[in-house]
Motif scaffolding. Structure first.
Motif, PDB file in Angstrom:
ATOM      1  N   UNK A 156      64.238  -7.805 -11.613  1.00  0.00           N
ATOM      2  CA  UNK A 156      65.019  -6.887 -10.786  1.00  0.00           C
ATOM      3  C   UNK A 156      64.443  -5.474 -10.778  1.00  0.00           C
ATOM      4  N   UNK A 157      63.878  -5.046 -11.904  1.00  0.00           N
ATOM      5  CA  UNK A 157      63.243  -3.726 -11.939  1.00  0.00           C
ATOM      6  C   UNK A 157      62.073  -3.686 -10.968  1.00  0.00           C
ATOM      7  N   UNK A 158      61.248  -4.720 -11.005  1.00  0.00           N
ATOM      8  CA  UNK A 158      60.088  -4.808 -10.112  1.00  0.00           C
ATOM      9  C   UNK A 158      60.528  -4.899  -8.652  1.00  0.00           C
ATOM     10  N   UNK A 159      61.404  -5.859  -8.376  1.00  0.00           N
ATOM     11  CA  UNK A 159      61.861  -6.076  -7.006  1.00  0.00           C
ATOM     12  C   UNK A 159      62.602  -4.866  -6.461  1.00  0.00           C
ATOM     13  N   UNK A 160      63.442  -4.272  -7.306  1.00  0.00           N
ATOM     14  CA  UNK A 160      64.211  -3.118  -6.864  1.00  0.00           C
ATOM     15  C   UNK A 160      63.334  -1.952  -6.465  1.00  0.00           C
ATOM     16  N   UNK A 161      62.307  -1.669  -7.251  1.00  0.00           N
ATOM     17  CA  UNK A 161      61.439  -0.546  -6.924  1.00  0.00           C
ATOM     18  C   UNK A 161      60.618  -0.811  -5.666  1.00  0.00           C
ATOM     19  N   UNK A 162      60.145  -2.038  -5.505  1.00  0.00           N
ATOM     20  CA  UNK A 162      59.401  -2.319  -4.280  1.00  0.00           C
ATOM     21  C   UNK A 162      60.315  -2.384  -3.055  1.00  0.00           C
ATOM     22  N   UNK A 163      61.603  -2.610  -3.262  1.00  0.00           N
ATOM     23  CA  UNK A 163      62.558  -2.502  -2.161  1.00  0.00           C
ATOM     24  C   UNK A 163      62.693  -1.053  -1.710  1.00  0.00           C
ATOM     25  N   UNK A 164      62.786  -0.129  -2.670  1.00  0.00           N
ATOM     26  CA  UNK A 164      62.816   1.300  -2.336  1.00  0.00           C
ATOM     27  C   UNK A 164      61.542   1.683  -1.591  1.00  0.00           C
ATOM     28  N   UNK A 165      60.407   1.223  -2.094  1.00  0.00           N
ATOM     29  CA  UNK A 165      59.117   1.549  -1.475  1.00  0.00           C
ATOM     30  C   UNK A 165      59.047   1.002  -0.060  1.00  0.00           C
ATOM     31  N   UNK A 166      59.521  -0.225   0.138  1.00  0.00           N
ATOM     32  CA  UNK A 166      59.483  -0.820   1.476  1.00  0.00           C
ATOM     33  C   UNK A 166      60.343  -0.038   2.463  1.00  0.00           C
ATOM     34  N   UNK A 167      61.549   0.365   2.019  1.00  0.00           N
ATOM     35  CA  UNK A 167      62.417   1.156   2.883  1.00  0.00           C
ATOM     36  C   UNK A 167      61.755   2.490   3.231  1.00  0.00           C
ATOM     37  N   UNK A 168      61.182   3.147   2.224  1.00  0.00           N
ATOM     38  CA  UNK A 168      60.514   4.427   2.456  1.00  0.00           C
ATOM     39  C   UNK A 168      59.313   4.251   3.377  1.00  0.00           C
ATOM     40  N   UNK A 169      58.517   3.226   3.124  1.00  0.00           N
ATOM     41  CA  UNK A 169      57.337   2.974   3.963  1.00  0.00           C
ATOM     42  C   UNK A 169      57.714   2.743   5.413  1.00  0.00           C
ATOM     43  N   UNK A 170      58.803   2.029   5.623  1.00  0.00           N
ATOM     44  CA  UNK A 170      59.230   1.768   7.000  1.00  0.00           C
ATOM     45  C   UNK A 170      59.475   3.072   7.746  1.00  0.00           C
ATOM     46  N   UNK A 171      60.140   4.011   7.092  1.00  0.00           N
ATOM     47  CA  UNK A 171      60.404   5.300   7.729  1.00  0.00           C
ATOM     48  C   UNK A 171      59.130   6.119   7.885  1.00  0.00           C
ATOM     49  N   UNK A 172      58.304   6.131   6.852  1.00  0.00           N
ATOM     50  CA  UNK A 172      57.071   6.928   6.881  1.00  0.00           C
ATOM     51  C   UNK A 172      56.152   6.461   7.999  1.00  0.00           C
ATOM     52  N   UNK A 173      56.116   5.162   8.244  1.00  0.00           N
ATOM     53  CA  UNK A 173      55.223   4.621   9.267  1.00  0.00           C
ATOM     54  C   UNK A 173      55.846   4.554  10.649  1.00  0.00           C
ATOM     55  N   UNK A 174      57.183   4.571  10.718  1.00  0.00           N
ATOM     56  CA  UNK A 174      57.860   4.405  12.001  1.00  0.00           C
ATOM     57  C   UNK A 174      58.224   5.733  12.658  1.00  0.00           C
ATOM     58  N   UNK A 175      58.768   6.646  11.866  1.00  0.00           N
ATOM     59  CA  UNK A 175      59.284   7.883  12.452  1.00  0.00           C
ATOM     60  C   UNK A 175      58.240   8.659  13.263  1.00  0.00           C
ATOM     61  N   UNK A 176      57.024   8.844  12.770  1.00  0.00           N
ATOM     62  CA  UNK A 176      56.073   9.666  13.536  1.00  0.00           C
ATOM     63  C   UNK A 176      55.753   9.110  14.924  1.00  0.00           C
ATOM     64  N   UNK A 177      55.872   7.802  15.102  1.00  0.00           N
ATOM     65  CA  UNK A 177      55.527   7.220  16.403  1.00  0.00           C
ATOM     66  C   UNK A 177      56.750   6.959  17.269  1.00  0.00           C
TER      67      UNK A 177
END
Length: 521
Positions: free
Chosen positions: A101-122
């Motif tokens: 859960x520690x591993x999965x939870x952190x990569x869930x945060x990263x995935x959510x953040x990445x989605x915004x970082x890659x989507x918002x500018x375009x």
């Protein structure tokens, strides 16, 4: 990383971002609806709301249990829960649920953040001010940096992922070395500091729940401290201190105390640098579940939970100096009085019959009482108390440690003043000279049950080292037993990092290969 591939797809696809609709009150409820991004990022308010999900559900897997497993590993807590008990002896395997859960939870945060970082500018139109867009990107990059900060301290070398969609087709990736992960973290935090809104914190308010430029500067100070880059740690700590953005409850904010920091009514207070934002009584995963595990008895919660699966060790109890007012706010003992719990019946006096897991003390921090004690909000496994990610008190102790640097001790007022400010609030005497161990001990008590001490032990002997003689000596001296049965460990260097989850290794054998230098964009 096949185990969390479903999260990468969920959070990465443009049409499936977890985005909270714009509301009159920030964080009124957890994000639930999927909104097509092509039709969503049309206004500044919509862009601001796009980051709401970064503060709530994505942190649940970590907050629910995995985080307090580090308190058990550190010697602050003791547990009997089947998936936590192994941390009493720091013997978790790659099949342990909470390591997964520690591993999965952190990569869930990263995935959510990445989605915004890659989507918002375009996707954000030119009609939205660039400052609004960059502030949202700064919040996302702060959260991504924080998730990586946790990951590398838990597991060591980990894969740096900047676009989670890449893993939907190729999830067999190498890890990257710890120094590269820290460089990546620093880059994200510097962007956040430069682009997030500047604030001056005042009375608790929902608006103060967001990450600010000062939040990023404070976290940079902490990251540099871990890197043993004392000049930069001091630079950023002093930048935060001199900004006046944050204040220390009970010293800079008269009428408030350390105890008040852990009342739901004081969420997003002047001392809060960053925090998870929970919705008491909301859908499962949107409220803070810590009380369910920490509360010793359902009398404390009024909602049927209160399982007392974590108790305070003798080691933690013995670490408190006589008269330290932080003790009763952190750990609960027989005879303690809490007017804020069970207010309808005149408050709580802890019964003499409670056993507290046979250690003599339970956990009080993040135990806030019944829904009636919290404005009618709350439910089983769901309170509204924020979980701190960082407090201003830590900035003051970072300043003290950075001034000390590699010296054996210091009498420098630049170190003593912030250090003694923390002790003054705790009702303790002032120090005229301090050592590294004085600071580590003060950090242990100040942030006990805030999921930090395990990481302090891991950094004590140096940055990215494989030998931990000082930390092992501390751990091996801790009494982790129960009444009448002391227990001591013989800590090994290999135990300071958790093993990769076996399910991840099976899907991606490259996790066990030598790390590969990261190619920075």
């Amino acid at each position: 990383m096949i185990h969390y591939k479903k999260y990468l797809v969920l959070f990465g696809l443009a049409g499936c971002l977890m985005i909270s609709a714009c509301k009159k009150s920030f964080f009124d409820q957890a994000p639930q609806d999927a909104i097509a991004v092509d039709n969503y990022y049309d206004t500044a308010d919509q862009v601001k709301a796009s980051t709401n999900g970064l503060y709530n559900k994505v942190w649940f897997l970590w907050n629910n249990k995995a985080a307090y497993c580090t308190e058990v590993a550190s010697g602050n807590g003791r547990s009997y829960a089947a998936d936590v008990v192994t941390f009493n002896t720091i013997a978790g395997t790659g099949n342990n649920t909470e390591i997964i859960n520690a591993w999965t939870g952190m990569f869930t945060v990263i995935a959510q953040a990445n989605a915004l970082i890659n989507t918002l500018p375009v996707k954000v139109p030119a009609s939205v001010p660039s400052a609004v867009l960059n502030n949202a990107l700064g919040e996302a990059r702060f959260m991504r940096a924080l998730a990586y900060f946790y990951l590398t301290r838990l597991f060591g070398n980990v894969p740096i992922i900047e676009n989670s969609l890449d893993l939907a087709t190729e999830y067999k990736v190498n890890t990257n070395p710890v120094p590269d992960v820290y460089k990546f973290i620093v880059n994200d935090l510097k962007f956040a500091e430069e682009n997030c809104t500047k604030m001056i914190r005042s009375a608790p308010s929902a608006a103060q729940g967001r990450i600010s430029s000062g939040s990023a500067a404070a976290m940079l100070a902490k990251v540099y401290l871990y890197m043993k880059d004392y000049p930069n740690a001091r630079l950023y700590a002093e930048r935060v201190i001199n900004s006046g953005e944050f204040k220390l409850y009970g010293v800079d904010v008269p009428g408030k105390t350390y105890h008040d920091l852990f009342l739901t009514a004081n969420n997003n207070n002047e001392e809060s640098v960053a925090a998870m934002q929970w919705v008491g009584g909301g859908p499962y995963g949107s409220g803070n579940s810590l009380q369910a595990s920490f509360a010793t008895n359902s009398i404390l919660t009024g909602t049927g939970d209160g399982w007392g699966v974590v108790a305070a060790t003798y080691s933690l109890q013995e670490a408190y100096e006589a008269g330290d007012t932080r003790r009763r706010s952190t750990i609960m003992m027989k005879g303690d009085v809490y007017p804020e719990i069970n207010q309808a019946t005149g408050g709580l006096t802890v019964p003499t019959t409670w056993s507290f897991g046979n250690t003599g003390a339970g956990i009080k921090k993040y135990v806030v009482g019944t829904p009636a004690d919290n404005g009618g909000k709350g439910a089983q496994q769901s309170t509204g108390i924020n979980t701190y990610l960082m407090r201003y008190a830590e900035v003051l102790l970072i300043e003290a440690e950075a001034v000390l640097g590699n010296a054996a001790s210091t009498t420098d007022a630049a170190a003593l003043t912030p250090f003694n400010k923390i002790r003054t609030r705790a009702g303790l005497g002032l120090k005229t000279e301090i050592t590294k161990m004085d600071i580590i001990k003060e950090r242990r008590i100040e942030f006990a049950i805030e999921f930090d001490y395990w990481f302090d032990l891991g950094r004590l002997d140096g940055f990215n080292v494989s030998s931990h003689p000082l930390a092992k000596a501390i751990i091996n001296a801790q009494n982790r037993g129960v009444i009448g049965t002391p227990m001591y460990l013989n800590m090994m260097d290999s135990q300071f990092l958790f093993p990769y989850p076996e399910i991840e290794v099976a899907a991606n054998p490259k996790l066990k290969e030598a790390p590969v230098p990261y190619v920075f964009k």
